[in-house]
Design an enzyme around this catalytic site. Structure first.
Site, mmCIF file in Angstrom:
data_model
loop_
_atom_site.group_PDB
_atom_site.id
_atom_site.type_symbol
_atom_site.label_atom_id
_atom_site.label_comp_id
_atom_site.label_asym_id
_atom_site.label_seq_id
_atom_site.Cartn_x
_atom_site.Cartn_y
_atom_site.Cartn_z
ATOM 1 N N HIS A 99 9.400 25.629 2.786
ATOM 2 C CA HIS A 99 9.972 26.818 2.715
ATOM 3 C C HIS A 99 10.111 27.452 2.026
ATOM 4 O O HIS A 99 10.162 27.162 1.082
ATOM 5 C CB HIS A 99 10.969 25.556 3.398
ATOM 6 C CG HIS A 99 12.181 26.744 4.420
ATOM 7 N ND1 HIS A 99 11.666 27.463 5.300
ATOM 8 C CD2 HIS A 99 13.350 27.301 3.867
ATOM 9 C CE1 HIS A 99 12.797 28.084 5.635
ATOM 10 N NE2 HIS A 99 13.976 28.209 4.539
ATOM 11 N N HIS A 125 9.147 30.971 14.992
ATOM 12 C CA HIS A 125 8.669 31.891 13.917
ATOM 13 C C HIS A 125 6.529 30.900 13.710
ATOM 14 O O HIS A 125 6.795 29.663 13.925
ATOM 15 C CB HIS A 125 9.405 32.631 12.733
ATOM 16 C CG HIS A 125 8.899 31.630 11.282
ATOM 17 N ND1 HIS A 125 10.150 30.312 11.643
ATOM 18 C CD2 HIS A 125 8.609 31.283 10.440
ATOM 19 C CE1 HIS A 125 10.086 29.429 10.710
ATOM 20 N NE2 HIS A 125 9.003 29.922 9.263
HETATM 21 ZN ZN LIG Z 1 10.753 27.186 7.267
#
Ligand SMILES: [Zn+2]
Length: 272
Positions: A60, A115
């Site tokens: 992330h 996203h």
């Molecule tokens: Zn992420």
């Protein structure tokens, strides 16, 4: 047995907002703790199934989220960026299975914090006419190495997105989508228990899940959120401008294709 875990944060139970996911978000450190513990649950489940080597790739943002000291000591951690294989860095053909923890749906679909790689850049990504988000693209990287992606955890809708790619994948729904920034969350302890048990089951049944692949050549179309982003990417010689928001290119090797997708997004992301 070697297990690869790709760990994102948006699909972790309790995480619903940019305050959780952004580096400077006020609740980011709390979210990192929740993420670390869901990864630990997966590690425990893998150990119960007989895993001997576990690599966790922090996937992330900055890719420096997991609290290393709190991570289960049997797991080795890949942290930091940039990485050529991004969310799948560290994977190779000697792994027995890949697992996606804390995943989310593609941009433009429903699902918590949907996203695709960069929420300020990408509108959609298609390969050979099929839309893919992070899950599908990362599972295709695993497929390149002949490694099956056997489990995904996240919201109810990322479970559907993954099952549309890989019909018998194990899915763990730790939260239910109400809208993009609202969820009905399972308690963290319940979510972790589901992930631990689901991981053990998925690893035991790993031979029933084929590696995810699509046929080359890979004809890629990327649509951006505004024309300025496509203007920047169009500078690359192998790229065609298809319409004001969309570029395209063709690759024969899937790793080249993935790296090209990542590169174009980084390039567009540099546009102010
Ligand atoms: Zn992420």
């Amino acid at each position: 047995m070697k297990i690869f875990i790709s760990a994102d944060i948006e699909g972790v139970s309790g995480i619903v907002h940019g305050e959780h996911t952004a580096r400077d978000g006020r609740e980011h450190d709390y979210a990192r703790k929740l993420m670390t513990e869901e990864v630990n649950a997966c590690v425990l489940g893998a150990l119960d199934a007989g895993a001997k080597e576990i690599i966790v790739n922090d996937s992330h943002g900055t890719m420096r989220n997991i609290f290393h000291e709190d991570l289960h000591p049997k797991a080795a951690l890949i942290s930091g960026s940039p990485k050529k294989l991004a969310m799948m860095e560290g994977l190779s053909d000697d792994f027995d299975a890949a697992i996606c923890i804390g995943y989310h749906t593609m941009m433009g679909s429903n699902g918590i914090l949907n996203h695709t790689f960069n929420g300020r850049v990408v509108k959609s990504i298609e390969i050979n006419g099929q839309a893919f988000g992070e899950f599908g693209l990362n599972a295709l990287v695993a497929g390149y190495f002949n490694v099956p992606t056997i489990l995904v955890s996240g919201c109810d809708l990322v479970a559907q997105e993954a099952a549309a790619c890989i019909s018998n994948i194990h899915t763990i729904e730790v939260k239910q989508t109400i809208n993009r920034t609202t969820a009905l969350n399972k308690h963290p302890i319940v979510a972790r228990e589901l992930i631990k048990k689901g991981t053990t089951q998925a690893i035991k049944g790993r031979n029933d899940v084929p590696p995810f692949k699509i046929e080359p050549p890979y004809s890629v179309k990327i649509s951006f959120l505004h024309t300025g982003l496509a203007d920047a990417v169009e500078i690359l010689p192998m790229v065609q401008r298809v319409d004001p928001l969309t570029i395209s290119f063709v690759m024969r090797d899937f790793l080249d294709c993935y790296r090209m997708i990542r590169s174009t997004i980084m390039m567009a992301g540099a546009v102010q």
